[in-house]
Design an enzyme around this catalytic site. Structure first.
Site, PDB file in Angstrom:
ATOM      1  N   GLU A   1       0.894  -1.138   0.146  1.00 37.79           N
ATOM      2  CA  GLU A   1      -0.136  -0.162  -0.049  1.00 37.79           C
ATOM      3  C   GLU A   1       0.720   1.218  -0.104  1.00 37.79           C
ATOM      4  O   GLU A   1       0.408   2.272   0.624  1.00 37.79           O
ATOM      5  CB  GLU A   1      -0.956  -0.133   1.029  1.00 37.79           C
ATOM      6  CG  GLU A   1      -2.014  -1.035   0.970  1.00 37.79           C
ATOM      7  CD  GLU A   1      -2.756  -1.324   2.363  1.00 37.79           C
ATOM      8  OE1 GLU A   1      -3.691  -2.002   2.068  1.00 37.79           O
ATOM      9  OE2 GLU A   1      -2.528  -0.783   3.432  1.00 37.79           O
TER      10      GLU A   1
ATOM     11  N   ASP B   1      -1.478  -9.234   8.565  1.00 34.78           N
ATOM     12  CA  ASP B   1      -0.517  -8.423   9.025  1.00 34.78           C
ATOM     13  C   ASP B   1       0.045  -8.988  10.446  1.00 34.78           C
ATOM     14  O   ASP B   1       1.331  -8.912  10.762  1.00 34.78           O
ATOM     15  CB  ASP B   1      -1.178  -6.990   9.540  1.00 34.78           C
ATOM     16  CG  ASP B   1      -1.768  -6.547   7.949  1.00 34.78           C
ATOM     17  OD1 ASP B   1      -1.314  -7.039   7.072  1.00 34.78           O
ATOM     18  OD2 ASP B   1      -2.783  -6.018   8.387  1.00 34.78           O
TER      19      ASP B   1
HETATM   20  O1  RIB Z   1      -4.734  -5.882   6.243  1.00 33.18           O
HETATM   21  C1  RIB Z   1      -5.840  -5.256   6.869  1.00 33.18           C
HETATM   22  C2  RIB Z   1      -5.349  -3.711   6.734  1.00 33.18           C
HETATM   23  O2  RIB Z   1      -5.440  -3.444   5.355  1.00 33.18           O
HETATM   24  C3  RIB Z   1      -6.510  -2.858   7.280  1.00 33.18           C
HETATM   25  O3  RIB Z   1      -6.318  -2.643   8.647  1.00 33.18           O
HETATM   26  C4  RIB Z   1      -6.736  -1.825   6.129  1.00 33.18           C
HETATM   27  O4  RIB Z   1      -6.598  -0.631   6.669  1.00 33.18           O
HETATM   28  C5  RIB Z   1      -5.971  -2.277   5.077  1.00 33.18           C
HETATM   29  O5  RIB Z   1      -4.818  -1.445   4.962  1.00 33.18           O
END
Ligand code: RIB
Length: 287
Positions: A139, A239
């Site tokens: 991202e 994550d």
């Molecule tokens: O992986 C989950 C995350 O992906 C969320 O917290 C959202 O913000 C996106 O970035």
């Protein structure tokens, strides 16, 4: 001195609505609740790594707004070094709209804002040392990942790429990645669209949610199951996995033991709502 985890990634404010089922295209549905959580793949990974006991630096970009202040407070409270966080004047801090249904599945739309305006040139000065682990997700601009991974490899650090959300990647990023951690959708995407060979990485860790993980390492495939749990919200589970994996590798744990520890942590995270608030402490999954 313990090796450091460097997390390169996004900071995103998540607006999470819980709903019985996802609306069909053109349909409106009444949500049961809506909450605001701090998240973003980068911040989630950094918090998961810090709560597992690692020394962590978060490298990301924020706007100049209230959300940015909230993130700075969070990073300080979690003991995460934020000296490499950039402030962007032309865009606000990232935001996401998230739906979570009764089957504990989610849908996410992300507006990256400041995250995609992160500058690469400042990253060539990161004080990455031998033995450190640098983990990145997608991202943020790919140029930032290239700069940091190139530096990491020249210093003898390990690189972990969480290739999410799936997108066409610069071939050089694959070449600089030691550990590649796609989920089901991403694994299919990279193998089909970019002909990625799992055997080219030190480890290819295919995460499959409640189905556990398939670890490809040294021409072997090891299937590692996930603990059985009552899922509430999967947001941030990947994550959590990546943050704890990176922290465990930085601590010098073996690869398979690191993966097993990361799965235990991620399984706990899905039993709680939200991204950052769901990240467990090491006492919850060690011992
Ligand atoms: O992986 C989950 C995350 O992906 C969320 O917290 C959202 O913000 C996106 O970035």
């Amino acid at each position: 001195m313990a090796n450091r985890v460097w997390v390169l990634g996004s900071a995103v404010v998540d607006f999470v609505s819980t709903i019985d089922r996802f609306p069909a295209p053109g349909e409106s549905r009444i949500a049961k609740s809506v909450e605001r959580f701090l998240g973003g793949k980068g911040v989630n990974q950094a918090v998961a790594a810090a709560r597992s006991g690692a020394d962590v630096s978060f490298v990301g970009a924020l706007g100049l707004d209230d959300a940015a202040s909230d993130f700075r407070v969070l990073l300080a409270e979690e003991g995460i070094d934020s000296s490499e966080v950039q402030t962007v004047l032309d865009a606000g801090t990232g935001q996401a709209t998230i739906l979570v249904n009764e089957d504990a599945e989610n849908m996410i739309a992300i507006y990256p804002g400041a995250n995609m305006m992160m500058g690469a040139s400042a990253l060539s000065h990161l004080e990455i040392d031998e033995g450190d682990v640098v983990v990145a997700s997608l991202e943020i601009p790919q140029e930032c990942i290239l700069t940091a991974f190139d530096l990491a490899k020249s210093r003898g650090a390990m690189t972990v790429l969480n290739p999410a959300p799936a997108c066409e990647l610069e071939p050089m990023i694959f070449a600089l990645t030691d550990v590649f951690t796609p989920n089901d959708t991403e694994s299919k995407f990279y193998q089909e669209s970019q002909k990625v060979d799992p055997g080219k990485f030190t480890a290819y860790i295919h995460t499959q949610g409640s189905g556990g993980v398939t670890l490809h390492h040294k021409h072997e495939q090891i299937k590692i199951p996930a603990p059985k749990i009552e899922a509430v919200d999967p947001t941030g589970a990947g994550d959590c996995f990546n943050g704890v994996l990176a922290a465990s590798l930085a601590k010098g744990m073996e690869l398979e033991a690191s993966v097993r520890r990361a799965i235990r942590a991620a399984s706990i995270s899905v039993t709680r709502p939200g991204a950052v608030p769901s990240m467990p402490n090491s006492e919850e999954y060690d011992g």
